[in-house]
Design an enzyme around this catalytic site. Sequence first.
Site, PDB file in Angstrom:
ATOM      1  N   ASN A 403       0.822  -1.206   0.000  1.00  0.00           N
ATOM      2  CA  ASN A 403       0.000   0.000   0.000  1.00  0.00           C
ATOM      3  C   ASN A 403       0.861   1.263   0.000  1.00  0.00           C
ATOM      4  OD1 ASN A 403      -1.926   1.978   0.368  1.00  0.00           O
ATOM      5  ND2 ASN A 403      -3.111   0.827   1.859  1.00  0.00           N
ATOM      6  N   ASP A 404       1.437   1.589   1.149  1.00  0.00           N
ATOM      7  CA  ASP A 404       2.172   2.853   1.263  1.00  0.00           C
ATOM      8  C   ASP A 404       3.343   2.946   0.282  1.00  0.00           C
ATOM      9  OD1 ASP A 404       0.481   3.686   3.263  1.00  0.00           O
ATOM     10  OD2 ASP A 404       1.709   2.798   4.852  1.00  0.00           O
ATOM     11  N   VAL A 405       3.961   1.794  -0.049  1.00  0.00           N
ATOM     12  CA  VAL A 405       5.159   1.832  -0.898  1.00  0.00           C
ATOM     13  C   VAL A 405       4.831   2.128  -2.355  1.00  0.00           C
ATOM     14  CG1 VAL A 405       6.472   0.301   0.613  1.00  0.00           C
ATOM     15  CG2 VAL A 405       5.186  -0.675  -1.296  1.00  0.00           C
ATOM     16  N   ALA A 444       0.802   3.671   7.377  1.00  0.00           N
ATOM     17  CA  ALA A 444       0.911   5.097   7.658  1.00  0.00           C
ATOM     18  C   ALA A 444      -0.470   5.729   7.867  1.00  0.00           C
ATOM     19  CB  ALA A 444       1.645   5.806   6.515  1.00  0.00           C
TER      20      ALA A 444
END
Lengths: 483, 117
Positions: A403-405, A444
């Site tokens: 997700n965040d990456v 995050a």
Amino acid sequence: MLTFIPQFIIGAIDLGAAFLFMYGLKRMSSPVTAPSGIKVAGIGMVVAVLASFLYAFDVGAAAKPHLLVNIGLALIALVIGGGIAWWSGRKVAMTAMPQMVAIYNGMGGGAAAAIAAVELFGNKVDGVTQLVVTLIGALIGAVSLSGSLIAWAKLDGVIKQPLRIRGQQVLNGLVALATLGVGLYIVLITHGAITSPVATTDLIYLFFGCALVFGVLMTLPIGGADMPVVISIYNAFTGLAVGLEGLVLQNPALMIAGMVVGAAGTLLTLLMAKAMNRSVSNILFTNFGTVVQHKQGEIKGSLKPVEAADAGIFMRYAASVIIVPGYGLAVAQAQQKLYEFVKLLQAAGVSVKFAVHPVAGRMPGQMDVLLAEAGVPYDMIFQLEDVNDEFANTDVALVIGANDVVNPAARTDKSSPIYGMPILNADKARKVYVVKRGQGKGYAGIVNALFYGDNCDMVYGDAAAVLTRMIEAVRALGTKAAA
Amino acid sequence: MQFSIAISGFVALYIFMLAAFAGWVIIGHVPAILHTPLMSGSNFVHGIVVVGGIFALLNASTGLEQAIGFFAVLLGAGNAAGGFAVTNRMLAMFQPSEHQPAHARHGHHKASHSGKA
């Protein structure tokens, strides 16, 4: 007169062992030579341990009467400690690797602290410098022991929430100061600068107690997601402690091996922190996750769910696919299924690559290990800097459990908490499929603009189930290679 | 006859400094794909502390020293054996592509490193 022979043998073998450690680590710098690298280092360890029993020829007068008992104890400790760790290391699941490394690392730190304790309680330390070095090594080793145990408990889910109390920083600071104060006091009374009403032995107990408590307090407030960095720090700590105790014992092999790991662990810590877009002090001293909600830029577009089978067939007729795996893939235990799907695509003539973010998984490089475990050859696995420019020329980016990456906000949105973090540019591919369990946010806690992009479709479901449906859909088309 | 030379003061600092540089340079060249095995591999290397533990235990002369020394060897041996076991397992999994089907993939592997790493 005869004591110089064992001394010479130990010296020569330790020199050889130090060489083998360095050479082995050097060989670990490429996947081609790495498997032999660890074996080379292992040989060094075995001969060094065997040679260390030659110390029996050179023990002090006080220890002579206990020598046979001590040798027996050493053998028992080696068999029990080595045996249990060997057995657990052979059977631990690859997903549980980070906490296992934490345990082994804590053991090393504990061993260094215990060596220091033997030297201190036995009053075997000469001179102020030696005493100071012993105490510093003991402090670092003890912090590494108790800190690693907490890190293990967090990664293993024994401790679920970061424990934060009001005034934590102040309390930690006070405990650190107390530990240093007791250490200084021990130095002063040992060298006659002052006389103490308290027995030195009690002060040594107090010193170790404070150091252990400090390790616990320092680690408790740190969130589970940051634990890999913490383990890496403690890895460097243990190396340093081992190096310092090596100086106390006048053993250059310990000094060199310890300091090499100390430096290597420090570098690795910095690399990881950089990949997470955080500074090391930020990880240790601030509490990520408690950050106030950021204003987020309006996100345009909508989430477009599609069927797994349709996505699978689309990829089957694409020319190139880049897969971005995240820890969600490992949670679903779907790596094998993924590689099965990839082999079907390859058989159909699709060019497939894996793009791994440095912090994919719960430990840098863990995703690479998990893919390797599923049988993915390492030359199909590409790191961020090697693959990021290729997304723009790729037909499909398949994001699974990440997700965040892949959140473009890291590139564009200055108010985002992940702004500046290096990300995989999956959004630049012509088509993006995101396999996700539900509509939840990443670690995050922010919305991912990628998911709302015009070129992005969402495939909801458990990764293993989704991949099974993709495999079935592609199989149903027949195995003829695409023209 | 005396073979051991006391390591003290600046000599110790020189050893530490050079070893630190060596560690920094060696690890600096490791590709990210190997970071996990590397962390556990360097974790294994500090398992050498078991040698110090054996030295301390053999020279123990009281019950307390023996107990702590035993503890030192126990923990050090765990560090070394466990570190080796997991690192070796992980590294054995890293295999290059071959032209054969995937399940026939072991034994000798022609090092087909395609410029990555």
